[in-house]
Enzyme design. Structure first.
Site, PDB file in Angstrom:
ATOM      1  N   ARG A 133       0.728  -1.211   0.004  1.00 50.57           N
ATOM      2  CA  ARG A 133      -0.053  -0.162  -0.029  1.00 50.57           C
ATOM      3  C   ARG A 133       0.585   1.587  -0.171  1.00 50.57           C
ATOM      4  O   ARG A 133       2.102   1.279   0.444  1.00 50.57           O
ATOM      5  CB  ARG A 133      -0.863   0.099   1.784  1.00 50.57           C
ATOM      6  CG  ARG A 133      -2.044  -1.069   1.429  1.00 50.57           C
ATOM      7  CD  ARG A 133      -2.863  -1.431   2.840  1.00 50.57           C
ATOM      8  NE  ARG A 133      -4.070  -2.024   2.466  1.00 50.57           N
ATOM      9  CZ  ARG A 133      -4.031  -3.697   3.598  1.00 50.57           C
ATOM     10  NH1 ARG A 133      -2.262  -3.428   3.937  1.00 50.57           N
ATOM     11  NH2 ARG A 133      -4.560  -4.237   3.730  1.00 50.57           N
ATOM     12  N   LYS A 160      -2.238  -1.789   7.596  1.00 48.75           N
ATOM     13  CA  LYS A 160      -3.253  -1.616   7.663  1.00 48.75           C
ATOM     14  C   LYS A 160      -3.998  -2.430   9.303  1.00 48.75           C
ATOM     15  O   LYS A 160      -3.227  -3.045   8.954  1.00 48.75           O
ATOM     16  CB  LYS A 160      -4.124  -1.520   6.659  1.00 48.75           C
ATOM     17  CG  LYS A 160      -5.775  -1.244   6.520  1.00 48.75           C
ATOM     18  CD  LYS A 160      -6.690  -1.282   5.492  1.00 48.75           C
ATOM     19  CE  LYS A 160      -7.455  -1.046   5.629  1.00 48.75           C
ATOM     20  NZ  LYS A 160      -8.690  -0.809   4.167  1.00 48.75           N
ATOM     21  N   HIS A 233      -2.966   2.929  -6.246  1.00 46.80           N
ATOM     22  CA  HIS A 233      -3.620   2.080  -5.904  1.00 46.80           C
ATOM     23  C   HIS A 233      -3.776   1.017  -7.156  1.00 46.80           C
ATOM     24  O   HIS A 233      -3.815  -0.226  -5.925  1.00 46.80           O
ATOM     25  CB  HIS A 233      -4.638   1.613  -5.030  1.00 46.80           C
ATOM     26  CG  HIS A 233      -5.425   0.944  -3.732  1.00 46.80           C
ATOM     27  ND1 HIS A 233      -3.619   0.593  -2.547  1.00 46.80           N
ATOM     28  CD2 HIS A 233      -6.334   0.020  -4.105  1.00 46.80           C
ATOM     29  CE1 HIS A 233      -4.783  -0.016  -2.228  1.00 46.80           C
ATOM     30  NE2 HIS A 233      -5.830  -0.950  -2.182  1.00 46.80           N
ATOM     31  N   ARG A 236      -1.247  -1.695  -7.254  1.00 44.15           N
ATOM     32  CA  ARG A 236      -1.700  -2.991  -6.211  1.00 44.15           C
ATOM     33  C   ARG A 236      -2.982  -4.376  -6.809  1.00 44.15           C
ATOM     34  O   ARG A 236      -2.893  -5.274  -6.567  1.00 44.15           O
ATOM     35  CB  ARG A 236      -1.751  -2.357  -4.834  1.00 44.15           C
ATOM     36  CG  ARG A 236      -2.112  -3.672  -3.938  1.00 44.15           C
ATOM     37  CD  ARG A 236      -2.636  -2.427  -2.392  1.00 44.15           C
ATOM     38  NE  ARG A 236      -3.165  -3.989  -1.167  1.00 44.15           N
ATOM     39  CZ  ARG A 236      -2.901  -4.373  -0.356  1.00 44.15           C
ATOM     40  NH1 ARG A 236      -1.332  -4.667  -0.603  1.00 44.15           N
ATOM     41  NH2 ARG A 236      -3.569  -5.423   0.539  1.00 44.15           N
ATOM     42  N   HIS A 259      -4.980  -9.286   3.341  1.00 42.55           N
ATOM     43  CA  HIS A 259      -6.204  -8.798   4.310  1.00 42.55           C
ATOM     44  C   HIS A 259      -6.648  -9.805   5.128  1.00 42.55           C
ATOM     45  O   HIS A 259      -6.175 -10.559   5.145  1.00 42.55           O
ATOM     46  CB  HIS A 259      -6.642  -9.925   2.635  1.00 42.55           C
ATOM     47  CG  HIS A 259      -6.966  -8.637   1.778  1.00 42.55           C
ATOM     48  ND1 HIS A 259      -6.763  -9.093   0.454  1.00 42.55           N
ATOM     49  CD2 HIS A 259      -6.855  -6.973   1.713  1.00 42.55           C
ATOM     50  CE1 HIS A 259      -7.098  -8.008  -0.478  1.00 42.55           C
ATOM     51  NE2 HIS A 259      -6.401  -6.760   0.330  1.00 42.55           N
ATOM     52  N   TYR A 268     -10.507 -10.150  -6.149  1.00 47.39           N
ATOM     53  CA  TYR A 268     -10.053 -10.541  -7.686  1.00 47.39           C
ATOM     54  C   TYR A 268      -9.742 -11.772  -8.641  1.00 47.39           C
ATOM     55  O   TYR A 268      -9.272 -11.611  -9.746  1.00 47.39           O
ATOM     56  CB  TYR A 268      -8.124 -10.208  -7.066  1.00 47.39           C
ATOM     57  CG  TYR A 268      -7.824  -9.204  -6.340  1.00 47.39           C
ATOM     58  CD1 TYR A 268      -7.484  -8.130  -7.662  1.00 47.39           C
ATOM     59  CD2 TYR A 268      -7.586  -9.294  -5.522  1.00 47.39           C
ATOM     60  CE1 TYR A 268      -7.313  -6.656  -6.275  1.00 47.39           C
ATOM     61  CE2 TYR A 268      -7.265  -7.842  -4.209  1.00 47.39           C
ATOM     62  CZ  TYR A 268      -7.445  -7.008  -5.616  1.00 47.39           C
ATOM     63  OH  TYR A 268      -6.727  -5.573  -5.000  1.00 47.39           O
TER      64      TYR A 268
END
Length: 303
Positions: A133, A160, A233, A236, A259, A268
């Site tokens: 990120r 994150k 982003h 990514r 995640h 995805y």
């Protein structure tokens, strides 16, 4: 500092919240107090909801930004002030699930070739080849880049939500980082120099600000003739989709992306080309080497 703000800060520190989360929650609380010109603990749930509506309707903030403020308000009223949801209901906006606009491998190659200068080119290449990120890239330290043959990875310490993880480091990505470090002034490579991979231009003791890479991405996309929406982003998203097309499984990719839920990563799968061939696991990490080679562009440093 007001007693309520101190209580909220103490509660977040006690729970180990990430610094960015702390800043976001305090910012939301301060905005609420300024809007009504009184302490948030004197407000009703309806007033808080009216403020959230004001953020979206009048200030034109996105639902994701408003929902971040809602999380801060839920923590303030639910955890700090001890009010349950029946007493103080703060709703989240239901956000539409949009499919991101991906770049083809040819477009990624052109984007990287059109980077405005060496710093931008290195940053964009690392963004695509690691899937980190924006904030993780800006706060990456040399001490967290491991290039030993038996442990080639990047240690993300403050991802994150304050979560750490290990991301595999391909040989082509390591080569980009080694070339970048060799370009740094000798003083920046000494033992007592700041450990940031990308430093702020005005003060090399500080990490790079996250606004510069977004400008670099937009400049490179414009020079490459790319009109698809999105910012940094996007790289990514490309990292995740291209690795799935190369044969990396969803659960492994979930760990690399950081995640919490595999369902987030599984989105995805809808972006994978139907004709994508499953590649060898080792070769699949070398995303930069798999890109087509556009005409090289000069990469001067910014003035």
């Amino acid at each position: 500092m007001t007693p309520l703000r101190q209580r909220m800060l103490d509660a977040m520190v006690l729970r180990g919240f990430a610094e960015r989360t702390v800043q976001a929650y305090i910012h939301a609380m301060a905005g609420l107090a300024r809007h009504f010109n009184c302490s948030p603990e004197l407000l009703t749930a309806q007033q808080v909801q009216d403020y959230m509506l004001h953020l979206h309707r009048d200030r034109k903030l996105s639902f994701s930004t408003v929902n971040q403020a809602a999380s801060g308000f839920k923590f303030l009223y639910g955890t700090v002030l001890g009010l349950g949801t029946r007493q103080f209901d703060i709703p989240y906006a239901r956000m539409p699930q949009q499919v991101p606009e991906l770049l083809s491998r040819g477009e990624v190659a052109m984007l990287l070739a059109c980077a405005p200068h060496v710093t931008a080119g290195t940053f964009l290449r690392l963004a695509y080849a690691s899937g980190l990120r924006l904030n993780e890239l800006c706060h990456l330290r040399w001490g967290d880049v491991h290039g030993q043959a038996d442990r080639m990875c990047i240690h993300v310490r403050q991802g994150k939500g304050g979560k750490g993880r290990l991301v595999p480091l391909a040989s082509d990505t390591l080569a980009v980082l080694q070339q970048w470090r060799a370009l740094q002034p000798r003083a920046a490579r000494s033992d007592d120099a700041p450990d940031w991979v990308f430093t702020a231009r005005a003060d090399r003791s500080k990490p790079m600000h996250d606004q510069s890479p977004q400008r670099w991405y937009r400049a490179a996309a414009s020079a490459a003739g790319i009109t698809k929406h999105g910012g940094l982003h996007t790289l990514r998203h490309c990292y995740a989709t291209h690795l799935l097309e190369a044969g990396v499984d969803v659960h492994t990719l979930q760990q690399w992306l950081g995640h919490n839920h595999v369902q987030t990563t599984a989105r995805y799968l809808h972006l994978v080309r139907p004709d994508a061939a499953v590649g060898a696991r080792g070769a699949s990490l070398a995303l930069l080497q798999a890109l087509p080679q556009p005409q090289p562009q000069p990469l001067p440093e910014p003035a």
